[in-house]
Design an enzyme around this catalytic site. Structure first.
Site, PDB file in Angstrom:
ATOM      1  N   PRO A   2     -34.172  13.732  -9.058  1.00  0.00           N
ATOM      2  CA  PRO A   2     -35.184  14.568  -8.849  1.00  0.00           C
ATOM      3  C   PRO A   2     -34.844  15.794  -7.931  1.00  0.00           C
ATOM      4  CG  PRO A   2     -35.311  11.888  -7.799  1.00  0.00           C
ATOM      5  CD  PRO A   2     -33.923  12.175  -8.342  1.00  0.00           C
ATOM      6  N   GLU A   3     -35.661  16.595  -8.159  1.00  0.00           N
ATOM      7  CA  GLU A   3     -35.435  18.074  -7.584  1.00  0.00           C
ATOM      8  C   GLU A   3     -36.184  18.160  -6.302  1.00  0.00           C
ATOM      9  OE1 GLU A   3     -35.284  21.410 -10.071  1.00  0.00           O
ATOM     10  OE2 GLU A   3     -34.892  19.955 -11.906  1.00  0.00           O
ATOM     11  N   LYS A  52     -31.957  17.970  -1.622  1.00  0.00           N
ATOM     12  CA  LYS A  52     -32.389  16.738  -2.547  1.00  0.00           C
ATOM     13  C   LYS A  52     -32.159  15.428  -1.152  1.00  0.00           C
ATOM     14  CE  LYS A  52     -31.321  18.478  -6.941  1.00  0.00           C
ATOM     15  NZ  LYS A  52     -30.448  18.356  -8.021  1.00  0.00           N
ATOM     16  N   ARG A 258     -24.296  19.537 -17.356  1.00  0.00           N
ATOM     17  CA  ARG A 258     -25.713  19.355 -17.643  1.00  0.00           C
ATOM     18  C   ARG A 258     -26.104  20.369 -18.569  1.00  0.00           C
ATOM     19  NH1 ARG A 258     -28.184  17.626 -12.879  1.00  0.00           N
ATOM     20  NH2 ARG A 258     -30.009  17.380 -14.199  1.00  0.00           N
TER      21      ARG A 258
END
Length: 269
Positions: A2-3, A52, A258
């Site tokens: 989650p951002e 986060k 990523r």
């Protein structure tokens, strides 16, 4: 993972459902049982979020520090709550609501001093009202690392993940491989302001939308995006599709473990 907008939304959800009242705290899985016993029946005083990281403040006891990581999930429901499964690390319960936490990277009871230490190692968060982009700029403007990698470094900017990284660079026409030191101050100020606006909208809508009104499906006569991510985006997960603006094929590559997405036409070197 989650951002940052998701974590700030979860903070607001806890505040709305549990703050100001005694909360039943348990750990059906057992890994948080000792701390849950200390917290059970105490009042949730408030919440905090930084990047986060989510923090829950319990009266006179300390803070629950939660980091969801790649696999953590936090869900809410009303009462009566269903029997918890043995995967629930933490359950909060009052007369109206329950919340279940599963699979987090971190779920720990920490002191105020330990919480401050976490804040000190994180970069500024575009969603925190007392943060600005100056501290991040001081690091970015001296770095030879790519701006795409810097935006994902939580010690530089907290809360930005793969989606916001790709989208904000597209929106400002910046080559993701440009070294941080080659950004101008005007470009960085525009990126910082845009991140704040996009992420605040993400908190409100509980999803990420980055496409300007002129480029929405109804405005362009194109079909809406279908993806489990949700909202309308320019480049994220659109590899080998045509750019909405210039028609160039969206590219993807690995960067710092990523997937990076960008448009070579709109984000030229």
């Amino acid at each position: 993972m989650p951002e940052g907008h998701t974590i700030h939304r979860l903070a607001e959800d806890h505040l709305d459902r549990f703050a100001g009242w005694p909360v039943r705290v348990s750990s059906p899985q057992g890994k948080f049982s000792d701390s849950a016993a200390l917290l059970d029946g105490r009042v949730l005083n408030g919440v905090d979020a930084h990047g986060k990281h989510l923090f829950l403040d319990f009266e006179g006891t300390g803070w629950i520090h939660i980091h969801l990581g790649l696999f953590g999930k936090l869900g809410f429901g009303t009462v009566p709550a269903p029997p918890p499964t043995d995967t629930v690390r933490l359950r909060l319960l009052n007369d109206e609501h329950h919340a279940d936490l599963r699979g987090p990277t971190t779920c720990a009871l920490i002191t105020g001093a330990e919480k401050r230490a976490i804040h000190e190692r994180l970069g500024p968060d575009p969603l925190r009202s007392d943060d600005d982009g100056e501290r991040a700029w001081q690091r970015i403007s001296r770095s030879r690392i790519t701006v795409a990698a810097l935006l994902m470094d939580q010690k530089v900017v907290a809360g930005v993940g793969n989606v916001y990284r790709a989208e904000v660079l597209f929106r400002h026409g910046i080559d993701p491989y440009r070294p941080g030191k080659d950004l101008t101050r005007r470009e960085w100020d525009a990126i910082w302001a845009d991140l704040g606006a996009l992420m605040r909208e993400g908190v409100r809508n509980n999803r990420i939308d980055t496409v300007r009104p002129a480029h929405l499906p109804e405005a362009m006569g194109r079909p809406p995006r279908v993806d489990d991510h949700g909202g309308e985006v320019y480049v994220y997960r659109r590899a080998r599709q045509a750019c909405h603006i210039c028609g160039t094929e969206i590219r993807t590559a690995d960067l710092a473990a990523r997937n990076l997405f960008w448009c070579p036409g709109c984000q030229s070197a």
